[in-house]
Scaffold this motif. Sequence first.
Motif, PDB file in Angstrom:
ATOM      1  N   HIS A  93       0.812  -1.212   0.000  1.00  0.00           N
ATOM      2  CA  HIS A  93       0.000   0.000   0.000  1.00  0.00           C
ATOM      3  C   HIS A  93       0.848   1.267   0.000  1.00  0.00           C
ATOM      4  O   HIS A  93       0.284   2.364   0.087  1.00  0.00           O
ATOM      5  N   SER A  94       2.147   1.167  -0.102  1.00  0.00           N
ATOM      6  CA  SER A  94       3.021   2.329  -0.043  1.00  0.00           C
ATOM      7  C   SER A  94       3.781   2.479  -1.349  1.00  0.00           C
ATOM      8  O   SER A  94       3.815   1.579  -2.180  1.00  0.00           O
ATOM      9  N   PHE A  95       4.414   3.662  -1.537  1.00  0.00           N
ATOM     10  CA  PHE A  95       5.247   3.875  -2.717  1.00  0.00           C
ATOM     11  C   PHE A  95       6.475   2.965  -2.665  1.00  0.00           C
ATOM     12  O   PHE A  95       6.777   2.241  -3.594  1.00  0.00           O
ATOM     13  N   GLY A  96       7.210   3.046  -1.570  1.00  0.00           N
ATOM     14  CA  GLY A  96       8.417   2.242  -1.429  1.00  0.00           C
ATOM     15  C   GLY A  96       8.158   1.004  -0.600  1.00  0.00           C
ATOM     16  O   GLY A  96       7.237   0.954   0.207  1.00  0.00           O
ATOM     17  N   PHE A  97       9.007   0.002  -0.795  1.00  0.00           N
ATOM     18  CA  PHE A  97       8.865  -1.224   0.007  1.00  0.00           C
ATOM     19  C   PHE A  97      10.115  -2.091  -0.074  1.00  0.00           C
ATOM     20  O   PHE A  97      10.253  -3.051   0.671  1.00  0.00           O
ATOM     21  N   ARG A  98      11.063  -1.762  -0.965  1.00  0.00           N
ATOM     22  CA  ARG A  98      12.216  -2.633  -1.163  1.00  0.00           C
ATOM     23  C   ARG A  98      13.334  -2.379  -0.151  1.00  0.00           C
ATOM     24  O   ARG A  98      14.198  -3.233   0.040  1.00  0.00           O
ATOM     25  N   GLY A  99      13.362  -1.196   0.451  1.00  0.00           N
ATOM     26  CA  GLY A  99      14.401  -0.897   1.422  1.00  0.00           C
ATOM     27  C   GLY A  99      15.781  -0.758   0.812  1.00  0.00           C
ATOM     28  O   GLY A  99      16.787  -1.062   1.456  1.00  0.00           O
ATOM     29  N   GLU A 100      15.851  -0.272  -0.422  1.00  0.00           N
ATOM     30  CA  GLU A 100      17.132  -0.156  -1.114  1.00  0.00           C
ATOM     31  C   GLU A 100      17.557   1.278  -1.372  1.00  0.00           C
ATOM     32  O   GLU A 100      18.735   1.540  -1.614  1.00  0.00           O
ATOM     33  N   ALA A 101      16.621   2.229  -1.392  1.00  0.00           N
ATOM     34  CA  ALA A 101      16.895   3.563  -1.907  1.00  0.00           C
ATOM     35  C   ALA A 101      18.034   4.260  -1.170  1.00  0.00           C
ATOM     36  O   ALA A 101      19.031   4.657  -1.778  1.00  0.00           O
ATOM     37  N   LEU A 102      17.897   4.434   0.150  1.00  0.00           N
ATOM     38  CA  LEU A 102      18.906   5.197   0.882  1.00  0.00           C
ATOM     39  C   LEU A 102      20.256   4.494   0.882  1.00  0.00           C
ATOM     40  O   LEU A 102      21.307   5.147   0.757  1.00  0.00           O
ATOM     41  N   ALA A 103      20.255   3.186   0.985  1.00  0.00           N
ATOM     42  CA  ALA A 103      21.526   2.453   0.942  1.00  0.00           C
ATOM     43  C   ALA A 103      22.192   2.621  -0.425  1.00  0.00           C
ATOM     44  O   ALA A 103      23.415   2.799  -0.515  1.00  0.00           O
ATOM     45  N   SER A 104      21.420   2.570  -1.476  1.00  0.00           N
ATOM     46  CA  SER A 104      21.970   2.731  -2.825  1.00  0.00           C
ATOM     47  C   SER A 104      22.506   4.133  -3.032  1.00  0.00           C
ATOM     48  O   SER A 104      23.596   4.322  -3.601  1.00  0.00           O
ATOM     49  N   LEU A 105      21.762   5.138  -2.575  1.00  0.00           N
ATOM     50  CA  LEU A 105      22.215   6.517  -2.735  1.00  0.00           C
ATOM     51  C   LEU A 105      23.487   6.768  -1.932  1.00  0.00           C
ATOM     52  O   LEU A 105      24.402   7.461  -2.399  1.00  0.00           O
ATOM     53  N   GLY A 106      23.545   6.213  -0.723  1.00  0.00           N
ATOM     54  CA  GLY A 106      24.740   6.390   0.085  1.00  0.00           C
ATOM     55  C   GLY A 106      25.957   5.687  -0.487  1.00  0.00           C
ATOM     56  O   GLY A 106      27.100   6.056  -0.166  1.00  0.00           O
ATOM     57  N   SER A 107      25.763   4.680  -1.316  1.00  0.00           N
ATOM     58  CA  SER A 107      26.899   3.957  -1.873  1.00  0.00           C
ATOM     59  C   SER A 107      27.502   4.651  -3.090  1.00  0.00           C
ATOM     60  O   SER A 107      28.643   4.371  -3.461  1.00  0.00           O
ATOM     61  N   VAL A 108      26.732   5.554  -3.750  1.00  0.00           N
ATOM     62  CA  VAL A 108      27.241   6.216  -4.957  1.00  0.00           C
ATOM     63  C   VAL A 108      27.381   7.721  -4.773  1.00  0.00           C
ATOM     64  O   VAL A 108      27.755   8.423  -5.707  1.00  0.00           O
ATOM     65  N   GLY A 109      27.058   8.249  -3.598  1.00  0.00           N
ATOM     66  CA  GLY A 109      27.163   9.677  -3.345  1.00  0.00           C
ATOM     67  C   GLY A 109      27.476   9.949  -1.890  1.00  0.00           C
ATOM     68  O   GLY A 109      27.812   9.041  -1.131  1.00  0.00           O
ATOM     69  N   ARG A 110      27.358  11.232  -1.515  1.00  0.00           N
ATOM     70  CA  ARG A 110      27.582  11.640  -0.121  1.00  0.00           C
ATOM     71  C   ARG A 110      26.212  11.995   0.469  1.00  0.00           C
ATOM     72  O   ARG A 110      25.652  13.052   0.175  1.00  0.00           O
ATOM     73  N   LEU A 111      25.690  11.095   1.287  1.00  0.00           N
ATOM     74  CA  LEU A 111      24.325  11.208   1.801  1.00  0.00           C
ATOM     75  C   LEU A 111      24.335  11.688   3.242  1.00  0.00           C
ATOM     76  O   LEU A 111      25.078  11.168   4.077  1.00  0.00           O
TER      77      LEU A 111
END
Length: 608
Positions: free
Chosen positions: A102-120
């Motif tokens: 029922h939500s937009f996100g659900f995979r739990g990958e976004a912030l981890a992925s962004l932190g791995s390729v940038g400065r979060l």
Amino acid sequence: MTLHATHISGTDRPVIRPLDEAAINRIAAGEVVERPASAVKELVENALDAGARRVSVDYSAGGKVLIRVTDDGCGMTAADLPLAVARHATSKIDGSDLLNIHSFGFRGEALASLGSVGRLTLTSRAEGHDAAQITVTGGREGPVKPAALNRGTVIELRDLFFATPARLKFLRTDRAEAGAIAEVVRRLAMAEPMVGFTLSEIAEGEAPRQIFRADPQSGDFFDALHGRLTQMLGADFTTNALKIDVGREGLHLSGYAALPTYSRGSSVQQFVFVNGRPVLDRMLLGALRVAYFDFLSRDRHPAAVLNLTCDPERVDVNVHPAKAEVRFREPEAVRSLIITGLRTALSGAGHRASTTVADATLAALRPEQPRIYQMDRPAQQTFARVTQWQAPETPMPGFAEAPAARSEPAPVADTSSPLGAARAQVHENYIIAQTATGMVIVDQHAAHERLVYERLKRQMAETGITAQALLIPEIVELSSPDAALLLTHADALHRLGLTIEPFGGSAVAVRETPAILGTIPAAALLRDVLDELADLGRSDLLQAKIEAILSRMACHGSIRSGRQMRPEEMNALLREMEATPHSGQCNHGRPTYVELKLHDIERLFGRR
């Protein structure tokens, strides 16, 4: 180029080894974060899932240098932050049911992925807790620190793809990436009309420049969506859009779809959502196109904003990490709902044409030079007295005196009908009609062509499509999968006058073809149908060919340009237009009439 086989000996056998966590995160980030707009989409969706009522997005250099998303959602505690930046950690699902989402996100990958390729940098505050901050740089997680924040969450992503410089080479110009970010925010703003959105660009040494703003809307869903679409697409769209609110078998379609005469030159104003999630689904967009097929030429595109709502278990959004594609359990039911729902709404619009037709006509008539001086219009009583004073006392030479009275008044047609009463015909093609509030100009050939076409379609629906049996059945050799696919749709093709049967092996026998099409190459027709079935899962080619023939018949059977019409014929044509759905546009989507309001006409002559 010559390809050489590589032979690996036992001693040179490659060793299987697990990848380190940083490499895994970068590989996952390549699927989730394709460009800065992907990062914005993930972050804004997280904000909406957190219950935000206002979301602000700032970016610099097309998102390559900075992306900042600020929201007033529920926020997170200091203990939540390390979990928030960990892979496959989420508060949206518990993992027991991946179909009931029922939500937009659900995979739990976004912030981890962004932190791995940038400065979060993630700063957040939950109600009743102190604000806290955590940083992740190239996959390396820093400690949780105290921070200053009133409420909600602020996420800053700097130097996107600094840890994977090869990916930077594939990004487009700053302007193109900024345009993609704006499109993502616009689509999410349509999905959530009761949430406020702002998008700003930050340039070095300059004040932030606001690119987009959408204030929160109030009221029920349709009121809120109407207000949001007026903000974003303009009043022209909402003025000429039809409310869509239909449901069937647990599926519900809502939103707004524009009249055919408000068509566009491309598909830029087609927005489709599934359970509030923006999607780019070929089947849904194809159904939208089919719904308007009978009203638009091939180079014109409908405009619509539609949201399909269904039980989450009936649609799979876990097709791709970007979540832009979906799969339905009953795609045919979804497709049928969209087509029938839109066509019913278009039929309900009757003879209505878009207001932009009149606007374009007025623009064409308006003189290019601005008015320099215009006398004030006198009051009606004053104008009558002046006219009476200027009238000659005796008839002028060469003019007969008008009779003082008529024994029987001349019949006057009723102007209260929507398309008014016919007053004249000009250039043997255009009917001028007077309405209660202005005038209407009708293209007699285009209007009658539409009327005849609708009549032919009704007759075909009532009596069916006549099939002609081939003296010698045509045998078409196909591949086994193609033959099987075609035969599964044999019943639908038979209803359209095309009868096919298996003929041993992978061959198909064509025994009947639609009589209205005349002599046709059956093999070429079957292969075209197969191409559509493979591409869309459904073929409307045969129906389109039949309707094209009906359209040509209607064109030849309609009132031709150059024919003089009697007043009763003109008025009969107007009345039939009012009673016939879709009569506001011809078979090619062009308007059949233009309506000009009296106040607009008076403005043309400087009277207002």
